[in-house]
Each structure stands twice: as structure tokens, then as C-alpha cells.
Design an enzyme around this catalytic site. Structure first.
Site: not given
Ligand code: NAD
Ligand code: UDP
Ligand code: UDP
Length: 349
Positions: A176, A222
Site C-alpha cells: 500500500y 469501534f
Molecule cells: P474504499 O475501499 O471504500 O473505496 C475504494 C474503491 O476502489 C472501492 O469501491 C473498490 O471496489 C475500488 N477498487 C479497488 N481496486 C480497484 C480496481 N483495481 N479497479 C477498479 N476499482 C477498484 O476506500 P476509500 O476509503 O473510499 O478510499 C478511497 C481512496 O482514498 C483510496 O485510494 C484510498 O487509498 C484513499 N485513502 C483513503 C483513506 C481513508 O481513511 N478512507 C485514507 C488515505 C487514503
Molecule cells: N486499531 C485498533 N483497534 C482496531 C483497529 C485498529 O486499536 O480494532 C489501531 C491500529 O493498530 C492503528 C490505528 O488503530 O494504530 C489505526 O488503524 P487503521 O487501520 O484504522 O488505520 P491506519 O493504521 O491505516 O492509519
């Protein structure tokens, strides 16, 4: 910002800069990859409401039709089941590239391509390359949703965009983190090499309605646990921190970035920083004061702390989050309750 023609003033949300609102803004054709997912579907809602035409490209790896069903039948909306790892031909003005398996349980268990579903690394690299190729061919503006994970387990706190990060290239999260870092590199190469208009957002932990319920992210875990009367699972000692952003703030930031004049990268996140134990406390306050906390071993390479420095987005995009964690969490509870318990009465929605 208003996309309509009914105000005197200027629209900040137009393709090539500002247009007087008296003159109707040209409706845009916009691709949202990953538009059936959590963030993407909220973005689609805003773009459609603004008057644009939207094509969602999604392979439904984690996305759901339910997130978009309210647009079915709208002639300005189109949904294509497609994996971005395969090339695709479309004629559009803008591309929001969100497609990516985004939660740890999804990318860790499927780190490289297998035959049917696509791992995070291949999606980030080959998928991003295809979308950049598409943008180049039609002259579209391209926005990449990168992530705060590019900072790895950061040695600088809070993280500014100038920080290069501390990422393990061979760990369980690497598909990732490194995938997104490569996606950023590719975007900048197409920008410099082909003159492509690109925008890069580094998104920090975001939550809200339509999040995947069982994808292992801490907020969804949570909230679902509290609703199901299960203990809240805190990993490690619970002292690691994250900064949680409500989804509407993120969508506003993404649209401002796309419409603005700056490539970025821009941190988009809420600077309010919480330990996981503090988050558990907020969930107790909001959902169930009797919810128990259970400690579990932490996962490998877990970043110890994370908080965005958003000075750059404030100054250049005029953006900052407005929804605090205590305001935002209750807004996702009724959605989760409905999806977990079906049609049962939602008493405190
Ligand atoms: P999500 O999993 O809800 O959405 C991702 C979407 O991409 C899904 O609908 C999935 O079906 C689609 N997808 C995955 N692989 C694919 C492929 N090969 N071809 C076509 N579609 C595909 O996740 P999200 O939280 O909505 O994330 C959206 C974007 O934001 C992502 O790029 C993620 O990396 C980025 N992002 C999200 C967060 C967060 O906290 N939600 C944080 C950092 C970055
Ligand atoms: N985490 C937790 N309990 C859970 C899931 C995640 O304490 O049930 C912690 C995890 O270890 C991390 C933080 O919450 O320190 C955020 O995790 P998440 O997977 O949501 O996001 P990311 O690590 O990608 O920021
Ligand atoms: N591509 C695509 N749709 C398009 C144009 C290109 O999916 O409308 C893909 C194309 O198949 C290639 C990638 O984008 O794999 C990069 O395209 P580009 O033209 O930049 O590079 P090249 O094909 O010259 O290597």
C-alpha cells in the site's frame, strides 16, 4: 461554492479557472475510479449535485452498488464495472483516481495480483499508469488520492508535505505505502514529462457513513463493536495516535484541489489528534457508555503517531476541516445501525 447560474459572483469550482456565475458554467464529464467506495460515492454525490456528468469505474472489490443506487436512472450518471489494471477508453474532462484496496485487511491479505481481484500494489502502479495514459490521451486533469501512509512511521511530527517519510519497503504494509508512493512518482512524471495537469492529495484517516463495516479500520471497528455490544478492540497499548477527518471535509478538499491551480501534494486531514484509547472513549460517549475495552496485540509496522500539518492546504486551497470527531461520529451511527441491524427501528438517529 455554487455550480448554478443563479448567483452574482464567481464560481471557484470550474474546470479551467473562474467563470462568472451569470454565465452558466460548462457541465463537465468526470470519471471517478473507485466511485462505488466510501469516499468516492460521497464525491459522486457532490459532483452530480453540482450539475456535472459522472462516470464511475469500479470493480466492486470493496465498493458497493448500494452506495450509488440513488443515482441509477439519472442520465448524467454512469456506472462501469471495470478493473483499472486493464486499459479503458473514455472521453472526459477530469479524472478523480480513487480506485485502490484501501484498508489493511484488504491489502494485507491480497498484496499482489491474483487472478480475479487486484492487489494494492498492482492497482496503484498499473491502474494509476492506465488512468494517467487516459488523461494524457484526452487532455484531462488528473487527481490522485494518495495517503498519509507515504510518511510511513514518521520521524517528523506533525507531518508536512516536505517530509519524505520513513517507510519499510519490504513489510506487510508496503504494497500500500510503496504503491501510493509509486503512484505519486508516476503522476509527477506525467506532469513534468507530458505536461499533464495533475493534482495530488495525501489523505489522512477519514470516516463517515458508507465506510466498509468489517474492513478492520479502527473507527468502523469501534462503532460496529459498540453497536453490537461487543468489546472495543484496542491494539497494542492504545497510545498510538491518529487524526480523524469526517468525509464531507475531505470531499470539499478534493474538489478545491481539483479546481485550484496547485499540483500539490497537499495533506488533507483533520489536525485533531487522538490516541486509540481516547477514540474508544469518544465512541463510548457517543454510542454506549457501558462498552468494554479489550486489548489485543498490535499489528506489524504500525505507525506510532500521525497528524497532518495542513498549513499548505489552508494557504493555497483556502481549505480546512470544519467537522470535529465528536460532531462527526454521531453522523455515521445511524448508517451503521441500519446496515448492521437491517430495518430495525433506529432509536437515536
Ligand atoms: P474504499 O475501499 O471504500 O473505496 C475504494 C474503491 O476502489 C472501492 O469501491 C473498490 O471496489 C475500488 N477498487 C479497488 N481496486 C480497484 C480496481 N483495481 N479497479 C477498479 N476499482 C477498484 O476506500 P476509500 O476509503 O473510499 O478510499 C478511497 C481512496 O482514498 C483510496 O485510494 C484510498 O487509498 C484513499 N485513502 C483513503 C483513506 C481513508 O481513511 N478512507 C485514507 C488515505 C487514503
Ligand atoms: N486499531 C485498533 N483497534 C482496531 C483497529 C485498529 O486499536 O480494532 C489501531 C491500529 O493498530 C492503528 C490505528 O488503530 O494504530 C489505526 O488503524 P487503521 O487501520 O484504522 O488505520 P491506519 O493504521 O491505516 O492509519
Ligand atoms: N491507456 C488507457 N486508456 C487510454 C490511453 C492509455 O487505459 O485512453 C493506458 C495504456 O493502455 C497504457 C497506459 O495507459 O498501458 C499508459 O499510456 P501511455 O500512452 O502514457 O503510455 P504507452 O502506452 O505509450 O506506454
Amino acid at each position: 461554492e455554487s455550480g448554478g447560474g443563479d448567483h452574482i459572483g464567481w464560481s471557484s469550482l470550474s474546470a479551467g479557472g473562474r467563470v462568472p456565475l451569470g454565465l452558466k458554467r460548462k457541465s463537465l464529464r468526470i470519471v471517478v475510479t473507485g466511485g462505488a467506495g466510501f469516499v468516492g460515492s460521497h464525491l459522486v454525490d457532490r459532483l452530480i449535485a453540482r450539475g456535472d456528468s459522472v462516470i464511475v469505474v469500479d470493480n466492486f472489490f470493496t465498493g458497493r452498488k448500494d452506495n450509488l443506487v440513488h443515482h441509477f436512472g439519472d442520465p448524467r450518471f454512469e456506472l462501469i464495472r471495470h478493473d483499472v489494471v486493464e486499459p479503458i477508453l473514455l472521453e472526459v474532462d477530469q479524472i478523480y483516481h480513487l480506485a485502490c484496496p484501501a484498508s489493511p485487511v484488504h491489502y494485507k491479505f491480497n498484496p499482489i495480483l491474483d487472478s480475479l481481484i487486484c492487489g494494492a500494489h498492482k492497482t496503484n502502479v498499473v491502474g494509476t499508469l492506465n488512468m494517467l495514459g487516459l488523461a494524457k490521451r484526452v487532455g484531462a486533469r488528473f487527481l490522485l488520492t494518495s495517503t498519509s501512509e507515504v510518511y510511513g512511521d514518521p520521524l517528523q511530527h506533525p507531518q508536512a508535505e516536505s517530509y519524505w517519510g520513513n517507510v519499510n519497503p519490504i513489510g506487510v504494509r508496503s504494497c500500500y505505502d510503496e504503491g501510493k508512493r509509486t503512484a505519486e512518482t508516476l503522476s509527477m512524471d506525467y506532469h513534468r514529462g507530458h505536461g499533464l495537469e495533475v493534482r495530488i492529495a495525501r489523505i489522512f484517516n477519514t470516516y463517515g457513513p458508507r465506510m466498509c463495516i468489517d474492513d478492520g479500520r479502527v473507527v468502523s471497528n469501534f462503532v460496529a463493536q459498540a453497536l453490537r455490544k461487543e468489546p472495543l478492540t484496542v491494539y497494542g497499548d492504545g497510545k498510538q495516535t491518529r487524526s480523524f477527518q469526517y468525509v464531507s471535509d475531505l470531499v470539499e478538499g478534493l474538489m478545491r484541489l481539483m479546481e485550484g491551480d496547485h499540483v500539490g501534494p497537499f495533506n488533507l486531514g483533520n489536525p485533531g489528534e487522538f490516541t486509540m484509547l481516547e477514540l474508544a472513549q469518544v465512541v463510548q460517549e457517543v454510542i454506549d457508555p457501558n462498552a468494554k475495552i479489550e486489548f489485543r496485540p498490535n499489528t506489524e509496522d504500525d505507525p506510532h503517531k500521525r497528524r497532518p500539518d495542513i498549513s499548505k492546504a489552508k494557504e493555497l486551497l483556502g481549505w480546512e476541516p470544519v467537522v470535529s470527531l465528536r460532531k462527526g461520529l454521531p453522523l455515521m451511527v445511524s448508517d451503521f445501525r441500519q446496515r448492521i441491524f437491517g430495518d430495525q427501528k433506529d432509536s437515536d438517529a
